[in-house]
Scaffold this motif. Sequence first.
Motif, PDB file in Angstrom:
ATOM      1  N   GLN A   1     -20.606 -19.590  -0.347  1.00  0.00           N
ATOM      2  CA  GLN A   1     -20.144 -18.177  -0.635  1.00  0.00           C
ATOM      3  C   GLN A   1     -21.517 -17.000  -1.016  1.00  0.00           C
TER       4      GLN A   1
ATOM      5  N   GLU B   1     -13.142 -13.416  -9.991  1.00  0.00           N
ATOM      6  CA  GLU B   1     -13.440 -12.068  -9.433  1.00  0.00           C
ATOM      7  C   GLU B   1     -12.433 -11.142  -9.295  1.00  0.00           C
TER       8      GLU B   1
ATOM      9  N   GLN C   1     -22.301 -14.587  -1.051  1.00  0.00           N
ATOM     10  CA  GLN C   1     -22.612 -13.687  -2.330  1.00  0.00           C
ATOM     11  C   GLN C   1     -21.502 -13.340  -3.296  1.00  0.00           C
ATOM     12  N   SER C   2     -21.092 -14.497  -3.459  1.00  0.00           N
ATOM     13  CA  SER C   2     -20.397 -15.030  -4.832  1.00  0.00           C
ATOM     14  C   SER C   2     -21.131 -15.712  -5.997  1.00  0.00           C
TER      15      SER C   2
ATOM     16  N   LEU D   1     -13.791 -19.320  -8.493  1.00  0.00           N
ATOM     17  CA  LEU D   1     -14.438 -17.852  -8.293  1.00  0.00           C
ATOM     18  C   LEU D   1     -13.712 -17.282  -7.910  1.00  0.00           C
ATOM     19  N   ASP D   2     -12.351 -17.864  -6.548  1.00  0.00           N
ATOM     20  CA  ASP D   2     -11.743 -16.433  -6.169  1.00  0.00           C
ATOM     21  C   ASP D   2     -11.183 -15.889  -7.528  1.00  0.00           C
TER      22      ASP D   2
END
Length: 189
Positions: A123, A94, A125-126, A90-91
């Motif tokens: 997480q 992003e 919000q992700s 996910l990072d």
Amino acid sequence: ATGVQREMVRIGGQALPGILEVPEQPLGIVVFANEVAGSHLSTLNAGRAKVWRSFGLGALLLDLLTEQEAQDRRAVLGIPLLGARLADALDWLERRDGLHGIPVGLFGVGTGAAAALLVAARQAQSVAAVVCSNGRTDFVDAYLPRVRAPTLLLVSSQADATLESVNRAAMAVLTCKKRLETVPGAGAR
């Protein structure tokens, strides 16, 4: 696949292999989380990605374990490890040019589903949505009340009674928008 960018990727400290496929102007990205080494190359998962693209969604097909780790049952059942690697993905998404701010959904199978729920809880919000196929929701039951993303639990009609039972129990604990569906057929790998 006109208008689809496809690239092999390496994510995280273990350089986890994966394939990123993004249509022009994606509505979102689905991250397919599986503990099976080589799953990013499977024809079944490629078919899933094709369906997602038909709806305007990109796909990141990712192995959460290396081939060597996938042989170790402790690693396969190591939900914190799988979750950390999914969070790395996910990072990574992003930080990608052109993908910042695009909604991300998680599609997890087996213990990969448990990792998806763990990440969705940690997480919130992700993660825009979660789909768990034959998920081991019992491995993350303490985190289920913290999941905010709409969640779909899929259980194969051929799954054993334990798998169906743990997913029904998860339905009682999840506080987000949720649904449980039984899917006809053999497996949901």
